[in-house]
Design an enzyme around this catalytic site. Structure first.
Site, PDB file in Angstrom:
ATOM      1  N   LYS A  52       0.808  -1.228   0.000  1.00  0.00           N
ATOM      2  CA  LYS A  52       0.000   0.000   0.000  1.00  0.00           C
ATOM      3  C   LYS A  52       0.846   1.285   0.000  1.00  0.00           C
ATOM      4  CE  LYS A  52      -4.082  -2.010   2.188  1.00  0.00           C
ATOM      5  NZ  LYS A  52      -5.116  -1.858   3.219  1.00  0.00           N
ATOM      6  N   ASP A  61     -10.337   2.328   2.664  1.00  0.00           N
ATOM      7  CA  ASP A  61     -10.576   1.517   3.873  1.00  0.00           C
ATOM      8  C   ASP A  61     -11.397   2.290   4.916  1.00  0.00           C
ATOM      9  OD1 ASP A  61      -9.221  -0.773   3.025  1.00  0.00           O
ATOM     10  OD2 ASP A  61      -7.284   0.000   3.685  1.00  0.00           O
TER      11      ASP A  61
END
Ligand code: ATR
Length: 298
Positions: free
Chosen positions: A91, A128
């Site tokens: 990420k 998220d």
């Protein structure tokens, strides 16, 4: 065949869907990149939605080591992929590959969703935290002014805290390593920090408890969660979703507290990418939850 929708009648392994997409040369293609990637439920979820909405598209898992990440991204973009999801441990590297990022990605320094634009530019965001907020909304949780206690100060906590702060929740962080919690609060410009040893005794002050640590995840350490000091209205959530009923949620149920499982966040975080790449805003409903949940131990 399902006529214009481009669907083939078939039964898949869960037995729920009775249709299968036909993939043509014009199919839109997206992927999830992780190392490892086998655990990812994203291919299952996106292909379920592609079938449901009769879209000529496909979503595949790609096992990509961090050292290969940049060249893979360049290759995917050059070969017409619409975009991809990024999972651990890529990420942060993905963030560094972006030409453009939004405010949330800039704040947390990582992305989980890339879109390859027609002009060749790569856009990145992190969904998220927004997925977490949506999963709370599914349960009618009022976030503004909510007193939230966050367990953990890793990457997951960073996303969740940024989004909760954006929605004007009042945040406290407890982490085993106190210095990491202090650093996180400083980086994000929000959140009080309390000692890890103190959180159970201070629980009566909070409306929402969120576990962002790996405690209780299948194959990882568990913890003796003590919720005896919680107020009766405390809502307990866990971003761990394997198993669905985590040790924390189990204890919360024993105390008759409202619980929200982590699966909702996983499903909602996927919606942004699906909409960008395939052009439909997919619904997270009971059928979607049931479909993905079938692959997860209770
Ligand atoms: P992620 O990016 O998935 O959040 P991470 O950055 O490794 O992963 O963070 C994991 C979180 O779980 C951290 O808050 C970690 O606490 P430390 O900062 O003290 O390492 C927490 N964690 C992991 N194992 C733990 C354990 N046995 N007890 C308490 N906290 C734990």
């Amino acid at each position: 065949m399902g006529g214009s929708s481009g669907l083939l009648i078939a039964t898949d392994f869960t037995g729920i869907r009775k249709t299968m997409n036909i993939i043509t040369g014009k199919a839109k293609v997206a992927a999830v990149l992780g190392w490892p990637v086998e655990h990812s439920r994203s291919p299952l979820l996106h292909n379920f939605w592609l079938n449901r909405y009769g879209i000529d598209g496909v979503y595949i898992p790609l096992a990509v080591k961090p050292e290969n990440f940049k060249k893979v991204i360049i290759g995917l973009s050059a070969s017409g992929f619409k975009g991809c999801n990024i999972t651990i441990p890529n990420k942060e590297i993905a963030f560094s590959c972006c030409d453009e990022v939004d405010e949330i990605a800039r704040k947390i320094g990582s992305v989980n969703t890339l879109t390859f634009k027609n002009d060749g530019k790569i856009f990145g965001t992190s969904t998220d935290g927004a997925g977490f907020i949506e999963s709370l909304r599914d349960h009618n949780i009022r976030i503004k002014n909510c007193n939230v206690l966050i367990l953990g100060a890793g990457g997951a906590a960073r996303s969740v805290i940024s989004s909760l702060a954006h929605e004007k929740a009042k945040i406290t962080i407890a982490n085993r390593t106190n210095s990491r919690a202090l650093q996180l609060a400083q980086d994000l410009g929000t959140g009080n920090v309390i000692a890890w040893d103190a959180w159970t005794s201070l629980l009566g002050q909070y409306d929402l408890l969120v576990n962002t640590t790996s405690l209780g995840m299948e194959g990882k350490e568990s913890f003796d969660f003590d919720l005896s000091k919680a107020k009766s209205g405390l809502v307990v959530t866990d971003i761990v979703y394997v198993p669905r009923l985590t040790p924390l949620l189990k204890v919360a149920k024993e105390f008759n507290l409202k619980t929200i499982e982590g699966l909702g966040m996983l499903l909602h975080q996927a919606r942004f990418g699906f909409r960008e790449w395939f052009g439909v805003d997919p619904k997270v409903d009971s059928e979607t939850i049931e479909y993905v949940a079938k692959t997860i131990r209770e």
